[in-house]
Design a protein around this motif. Structure first.
Motif, mmCIF file in Angstrom:
data_model
loop_
_atom_site.group_PDB
_atom_site.id
_atom_site.type_symbol
_atom_site.label_atom_id
_atom_site.label_comp_id
_atom_site.label_asym_id
_atom_site.label_seq_id
_atom_site.Cartn_x
_atom_site.Cartn_y
_atom_site.Cartn_z
ATOM 1 N N SER A 81 0.608 -1.184 -0.326
ATOM 2 C CA SER A 81 -0.146 -0.315 -0.048
ATOM 3 C C SER A 81 1.014 0.898 -0.352
ATOM 4 C CB SER A 81 -0.589 0.194 1.505
ATOM 5 O OG SER A 81 -1.492 0.976 1.228
ATOM 6 N N SER A 126 1.672 4.326 -3.130
ATOM 7 C CA SER A 126 1.281 5.236 -2.622
ATOM 8 C C SER A 126 2.313 6.426 -3.174
ATOM 9 C CB SER A 126 0.978 5.517 -1.352
ATOM 10 O OG SER A 126 -0.559 4.843 -1.239
ATOM 11 N N ARG A 171 -2.837 4.620 -7.720
ATOM 12 C CA ARG A 171 -3.651 5.016 -6.135
ATOM 13 C C ARG A 171 -4.295 4.144 -5.950
ATOM 14 N NH1 ARG A 171 -4.072 11.131 -7.911
ATOM 15 N NH2 ARG A 171 -2.399 12.005 -6.155
ATOM 16 N N TRP A 172 -4.662 3.380 -7.019
ATOM 17 C CA TRP A 172 -6.150 2.098 -6.808
ATOM 18 C C TRP A 172 -5.631 1.410 -6.174
ATOM 19 C CZ3 TRP A 172 -7.781 2.901 -12.820
ATOM 20 C CH2 TRP A 172 -8.187 3.571 -12.825
ATOM 21 N N GLU A 215 -5.478 1.926 -2.591
ATOM 22 C CA GLU A 215 -6.328 1.764 -1.786
ATOM 23 C C GLU A 215 -6.821 -0.336 -1.270
ATOM 24 O OE1 GLU A 215 -8.809 4.157 -3.898
ATOM 25 O OE2 GLU A 215 -8.115 5.983 -3.885
ATOM 26 N N ARG A 275 -4.880 -1.690 1.024
ATOM 27 C CA ARG A 275 -5.415 -0.973 2.380
ATOM 28 C C ARG A 275 -6.574 -1.068 2.838
ATOM 29 N NH1 ARG A 275 -4.265 2.548 6.828
ATOM 30 N NH2 ARG A 275 -3.411 3.727 5.711
#
Length: 265
Positions: free
Chosen positions: A230, A234, A249-250, A253, A256
């Motif tokens: 994650s 990022s 970013r996906w 996420e 996460r």
């Protein structure tokens, strides 16, 4: 020979295309200048393709050469389209069957998976250095790179574009990141792709369980790896090329969401 269909070659420049002979035979060619950034990937893919056992569901390397400053690789053509990883997809069973089939002893001196995991960890630590109050920090500190060591073949980059589905069967392509490590590592790397495709984290782990090796994955290290990935994604979304920002970013996420599920178990 005539080019019949061009294809994406991934994140770097080069040639990837289906070609047909005058007799109608179809092949797949990948090529790049030796000085191009992708050249190292092609050489790694060539080494892996030479060594893959016949039981591995992957296109066979038929011919390779270095000509006029170019690396050339010619493969069997594989019919198929990128696998649908979404919930309820008819491709999922074939994908996991293919992933399970490659969990065999690595038969050539592939780089260790610990090198890959160590690289992810270093980038995650860089990200933490800029945000030391990040709640993922304890999980990142819990990562033990040695836990990913092993002598099992690992593809290392499973995602829908590297999983070609056709009538229920799946072929795994692009072995440029192949390494040797733990038998469950490819599954752990694939789970966030399943979450990104629409599964809940719980559903993604149910799909992961279709691969027998997943039962041996150490829970703490799986959670730590999800946290590291994650932060890695990022960080790369911030410093990498702009056209990859949204995708990374996906991924961040999805990882996460997986961490949050696992820490609530």
């Amino acid at each position: 020979m005539a080019v019949t269909r061009s294809a994406e070659i991934g994140l770097t420049s080069g040639l990837a295309a289906s070609i047909s002979s005058t007799e109608g035979a179809v092949f797949f060619v990948k090529a790049a200048p030796a000085a191009a950034p992708i050249a190292g990937h092609l050489l790694k893919e060539r080494a892996a393709a030479h060594a893959l056992q016949s039981s591995v569901p992957a296109p066979r390397l038929l011919w390779t050469d270095d000509v006029e400053g170019w690396h050339l690789l010619l493969f069997d053509h594989v019919d198929g389209t990128p696998a649908d990883l979404s919930p309820g997809s008819a491709d999922l069973a074939g994908v996991m069957e293919a992933v399970a089939s490659i969990a065999r002893p690595c038969t050539w001196p592939a780089p260790p998976a610990t090198r890959k995991i160590g690289g992810l960890l270093r980038v995650a630590q860089e990200h933490l250095a800029e945000s030391p109050t990040n709640d993922l920090e304890p999980l990142v500190k819990a990562l033990d790179v040695a836990a990913f060591d092993g002598d099992i073949l690992v593809h290392g980059d499973l995602h829908r574009d590297n999983l070609l589905a056709h009538h229920g069967r799946v072929q795994i392509v692009d072995w440029s990141m192949a390494c040797r490590g733990s038998a469950w590592l490819d599954v752990a790397l694939l789970v966030p792709r399943l979450v990104d495709a629409g599964h809940t984290a719980a559903e993604a782990e149910q799909v992961a369980a279709l691969v027998p090796a997943w039962a041996d994955a150490p829970g703490e290290q799986v959670t730590a790896l999800a946290a590291v990935r994650s932060l890695f994604a990022s960080r790369m979304a911030e410093v990498g090329p702009q056209h990859l920002t949204a995708k990374r970013r996906w991924t961040a996420e999805a990882c996460r969401a997986w961490v949050e599920y696992r820490t609530e178990l």
